[in-house]
Write a protein that holds these residues in place. Structure first.
Motif, PDB file in Angstrom:
ATOM      1  N   VAL A  79      29.794  23.845 -43.463  1.00  0.00           N
ATOM      2  CA  VAL A  79      30.204  24.208 -42.190  1.00  0.00           C
ATOM      3  C   VAL A  79      28.876  24.688 -41.411  1.00  0.00           C
ATOM      4  N   THR A 100      31.397  37.917 -38.062  1.00  0.00           N
ATOM      5  CA  THR A 100      31.272  37.480 -36.597  1.00  0.00           C
ATOM      6  C   THR A 100      32.491  38.096 -35.906  1.00  0.00           C
ATOM      7  N   ALA A 102      35.055  37.047 -34.383  1.00  0.00           N
ATOM      8  CA  ALA A 102      36.326  36.570 -34.859  1.00  0.00           C
ATOM      9  C   ALA A 102      36.520  37.292 -36.252  1.00  0.00           C
ATOM     10  N   THR A 103      35.844  37.408 -37.154  1.00  0.00           N
ATOM     11  CA  THR A 103      36.252  37.897 -38.591  1.00  0.00           C
ATOM     12  C   THR A 103      36.360  39.442 -38.351  1.00  0.00           C
ATOM     13  N   ARG A 124      42.641  34.419 -43.447  1.00  0.00           N
ATOM     14  CA  ARG A 124      42.400  34.587 -42.031  1.00  0.00           C
ATOM     15  C   ARG A 124      40.894  34.698 -41.633  1.00  0.00           C
ATOM     16  N   GLU A 127      39.914  31.194 -41.536  1.00  0.00           N
ATOM     17  CA  GLU A 127      40.440  30.719 -40.461  1.00  0.00           C
ATOM     18  C   GLU A 127      39.650  31.095 -39.474  1.00  0.00           C
ATOM     19  N   ALA A 128      38.952  32.041 -39.185  1.00  0.00           N
ATOM     20  CA  ALA A 128      38.185  32.612 -38.078  1.00  0.00           C
ATOM     21  C   ALA A 128      36.947  31.811 -37.938  1.00  0.00           C
ATOM     22  N   HIS A 129      36.362  31.080 -39.247  1.00  0.00           N
ATOM     23  CA  HIS A 129      35.243  29.977 -39.293  1.00  0.00           C
ATOM     24  C   HIS A 129      35.961  28.973 -39.165  1.00  0.00           C
ATOM     25  N   SER A 130      37.167  28.468 -38.361  1.00  0.00           N
ATOM     26  CA  SER A 130      37.515  27.267 -38.255  1.00  0.00           C
ATOM     27  C   SER A 130      37.610  26.189 -39.384  1.00  0.00           C
ATOM     28  N   VAL A 131      37.935  27.065 -40.560  1.00  0.00           N
ATOM     29  CA  VAL A 131      38.323  26.165 -41.794  1.00  0.00           C
ATOM     30  C   VAL A 131      39.619  26.472 -42.066  1.00  0.00           C
ATOM     31  N   ALA A 132      40.213  25.380 -42.697  1.00  0.00           N
ATOM     32  CA  ALA A 132      41.739  25.465 -42.896  1.00  0.00           C
ATOM     33  C   ALA A 132      41.908  26.187 -44.274  1.00  0.00           C
ATOM     34  N   ARG A 234      37.887  22.016 -44.874  1.00  0.00           N
ATOM     35  CA  ARG A 234      37.145  21.837 -43.618  1.00  0.00           C
ATOM     36  C   ARG A 234      38.014  21.060 -42.915  1.00  0.00           C
TER      37      ARG A 234
END
Length: 234
Positions: A79, A100, A102-103, A124, A127-132, A234
């Motif tokens: 990532v 971050t 987002a986290t 979550r 997910e905050a790092h745009s990872v599924a 990812r």
């Protein structure tokens, strides 16, 4: 030949494991033991081990098994990484820049320092790092389902599996813990936990049924849900 191959496989991870300060129960097999080395060499599924081993990290805070595991897996997934003073601006995730805005919206760092992460919060955070991230509570799953999903994930080198389990259920020091899985040996039906607390325990091979039982325990911060496992891609 075995020692030479193991040295290549280990990639420096197990050298740190010799700093073990707590005894292992007989049911667990240390990766840096003769038996543990042989299991890794003969393991049917071990693709994830290599990507995780080169990014292996030790948690820097007693409650940071989650953040340490997240940083390790994000690096293994390649990532895009932000700069960080902790890694001298080399562009690696660590236990500073993994946090971050987002986290923080998922769970503030200050609260994680006090109470760690639940399984749902761990998902979550990814997910905050745009990872599924696919969350699987053990109480809603089964040993067979877990074994199949974990083996597939470990073997494909494109996804990773993290486990959230109760240490005391495995005969280790009490408390919940989070770490990624690195390999699976079918003959012994054991998974390799790449434990991020190397100052306590080395990476260990654990019986699949025992690991599932350790996950099928109430989450300390969320007693109405069990611990479990997380599949990340990812």
């Amino acid at each position: 030949m075995r020692q030479t191959l193991f040295g290549l496989l280990c990639l420096g991870l197990c050298g740190q494991a010799t700093a073990e300060t707590l005894p292992l129960p007989e049911s667990l097999i240390a990766l840096n033991s003769d038996n543990g080395q042989a299991l890794l060499i003969e393991a049917e599924a071990r693709a994830d081990y290599f990507d995780l081993a080169i990014h292996f990290t030790n948690q820097v805070h007693p409650a940071f098994c989650g953040p340490a595991s997240i940083a390790m897996v994000l690096n293994a997934l390649d990532v895009p990484r932000p700069a960080s003073d902790m890694t001298l601006g080399l562009g690696m995730f660590d236990q500073e820049n993994v946090f971050t805005p987002a986290t923080e919206a998922v769970k503030p760092r200050a609260r994680i320092e006090r109470a760690g992460l639940t399984l749902d919060e761990l998902g979550r955070m990814f997910e905050a790092h745009s990872v599924a991230a696919s969350v699987h509570h053990a109480a809603d799953s089964s040993l067979e389902e877990f074994r199949r999903a974990a083996i597939d994930s470990i073997g494909d080198a494109e996804s990773f599996v993290l486990v959230n389990y109760l240490r005391s259920s495995l005969g280790q020091e009490r408390g919940g813990h989070i770490s990624p899985l690195g390999a699976y040996d079918a003959e012994t039906d054991r998974f390799l936990i790449l434990d991020v607390t190397r100052y306590k325990y080395p990476p260990v091979w654990v019986d699949a049924a025992a690991l599932f039982d350790a996950m099928n325990t109430p989450d300390s911060d969320n007693d109405d849900r069990s611990r479990g496992y997380l599949l990340v891609v990812r």
